[in-house]
Design a protein around this motif. Structure first.
Motif, PDB file in Angstrom:
ATOM      1  N   VAL A  74     -43.011 -27.866 -25.552  1.00  0.00           N
ATOM      2  CA  VAL A  74     -43.598 -29.081 -26.107  1.00  0.00           C
ATOM      3  C   VAL A  74     -44.392 -28.681 -27.336  1.00  0.00           C
ATOM      4  O   VAL A  74     -45.350 -27.932 -27.246  1.00  0.00           O
ATOM      5  CB  VAL A  74     -44.510 -29.767 -25.074  1.00  0.00           C
TER       6      VAL A  74
ATOM      7  N   GLU B  81     -39.111 -35.190 -24.025  1.00  0.00           N
ATOM      8  CA  GLU B  81     -39.086 -34.249 -22.908  1.00  0.00           C
ATOM      9  C   GLU B  81     -40.036 -34.698 -21.804  1.00  0.00           C
ATOM     10  O   GLU B  81     -39.707 -34.614 -20.612  1.00  0.00           O
ATOM     11  CB  GLU B  81     -39.460 -32.855 -23.384  1.00  0.00           C
ATOM     12  N   ARG B  82     -41.204 -35.199 -22.195  1.00  0.00           N
ATOM     13  CA  ARG B  82     -42.150 -35.689 -21.192  1.00  0.00           C
ATOM     14  C   ARG B  82     -41.581 -36.898 -20.456  1.00  0.00           C
ATOM     15  O   ARG B  82     -41.707 -37.013 -19.234  1.00  0.00           O
ATOM     16  CB  ARG B  82     -43.471 -36.055 -21.862  1.00  0.00           C
TER      17      ARG B  82
ATOM     18  N   ARG C  11     -39.039 -36.130 -17.735  1.00  0.00           N
ATOM     19  CA  ARG C  11     -39.561 -35.661 -16.454  1.00  0.00           C
ATOM     20  C   ARG C  11     -40.485 -36.671 -15.772  1.00  0.00           C
ATOM     21  O   ARG C  11     -40.759 -36.544 -14.580  1.00  0.00           O
ATOM     22  CB  ARG C  11     -40.298 -34.334 -16.642  1.00  0.00           C
ATOM     23  N   SER C  12     -40.948 -37.695 -16.508  1.00  0.00           N
ATOM     24  CA  SER C  12     -41.951 -38.593 -15.933  1.00  0.00           C
ATOM     25  C   SER C  12     -41.481 -40.026 -15.743  1.00  0.00           C
ATOM     26  O   SER C  12     -42.045 -40.747 -14.911  1.00  0.00           O
ATOM     27  CB  SER C  12     -43.207 -38.598 -16.810  1.00  0.00           C
TER      28      SER C  12
ATOM     29  N   TYR D 259     -34.869 -35.774 -27.748  1.00  0.00           N
ATOM     30  CA  TYR D 259     -34.954 -34.628 -26.853  1.00  0.00           C
ATOM     31  C   TYR D 259     -33.565 -34.162 -26.434  1.00  0.00           C
ATOM     32  O   TYR D 259     -33.257 -32.966 -26.490  1.00  0.00           O
ATOM     33  CB  TYR D 259     -35.771 -34.987 -25.628  1.00  0.00           C
TER      34      TYR D 259
END
Length: 281
Positions: free
Chosen positions: A168, A179-180, A183-184, A276
């Motif tokens: 990151v 990217e965050r 995953r979230s 991403y």
């Protein structure tokens, strides 16, 4: 402290402890219906529980931390895999992995359609029980050696991060923000997709997805995108716009990937995810 004082202290401490235990017990019973999602227990859920026990699913799988720990924990499985995927999987698990490489991982139970629907209803009820954050993370199975996750692959390779992972780099970097989100966002993209080459989970590995998208756009593509970014955006918001015939990631022309991201994510968030995914090599 003399003997009388010690005796009174012991009696008092015991009484206080007993009262505290009774109060906690009453409070737990008061919250059981809410905590266990009891209002959602339908006849289908009850039948699904009976299917679960009749087929000895707990001999391999776990729910609420109880079970054999041989196969993945299914406590939150319906939040990670949609009904179409679970239905197709339970009809014939062997289509979702190569038995010649990995052996028979999941037996074909020969369940009827009603049993499958009821079992999914039971698992969905389980997934909505307030289990105070347990399990801390799901156990995922990939197309590699069981059990595999990106972390397991990285550890096996002796690296500290999954293959193709990128650091990151900053709050204003669209790819870093993507990217965050990867995953979230719920359901998390990382719950179904690996970024390790060749590690296929509920969805295909996304390692090098940009290069593969370029090849797909050149031949055999059924969607409306004209470039890689457009294809990735379409795959996120309209996952059934193009499906690979015969692949294990769709059934009857409908992708197993949730079709809700187009409504749940803003256009900017979709662009960040595209940035991403485009960065994965």
């Amino acid at each position: 402290m003399n003997k009388r004082q010690a005796r009174l202290f012991a009696i008092g401490a015991t009484a206080v402890s007993a009262l505290a235990f009774l109060a906690l017990t009453v409070d737990s019973h008061r919250q059981f219906d809410k905590l266990t999602n009891a209002g959602a227990i339908t006849p289908a859920v009850t039948r699904g529980m009976n299917v679960w026990h009749a087929n000895n699913c707990i001999n391999c799988h776990t729910v609420f931390g109880e079970g054999a720990y041989y196969a993945p924990d299914l406590t939150k499985i319906t939040k990670l895999r949609g009904t179409p995927y679970l239905t197709a999987y339970m009809r014939d698990p062997s289509k979702f992995y190569d038995e010649s490489r990995h052996r028979r991982l999941m037996p074909k139970q020969n369940l009827g359609e009603r049993d499958i629907a009821d079992l999914i209803a039971f698992l969905d009820w389980v997934s909505n029980v307030d289990n105070q954050g347990w399990p801390p993370r799901p156990i995922l199975v990939t197309g590699s050696t069981f059990p595999g996750t990106d972390v397991a692959v990285a550890q096996a390779a002796g690296t500290g991060a999954p293959p193709a992972a990128r650091p990151v780099s900053g709050a204003d970097d669209p790819a870093a923000l993507g990217e965050r989100l990867f995953r979230s966002v719920q359901p998390a993209c990382a719950a179904c997709h690996s970024i390790a080459p060749g590690v296929n989970m509920a969805g295909p590995s996304l390692a090098g997805v940009g290069a593969r998208a370029t090849q797909l756009l050149a031949s055999g593509y059924d969607g409306k995108a004209t470039d890689v970014a457009g294809y990735l955006r379409e795959s996120i918001t309209q996952p059934s716009a193009h499906v690979v015939p015969g692949a294990m990631y769709s059934a009857n022309g409908v992708s197993f990937m949730p079709a809700t991201y187009g409504k749940d994510l803003t256009p900017q968030q979709v662009d960040q995810l595209v940035a991403y995914l485009s960065s994965l090599k």
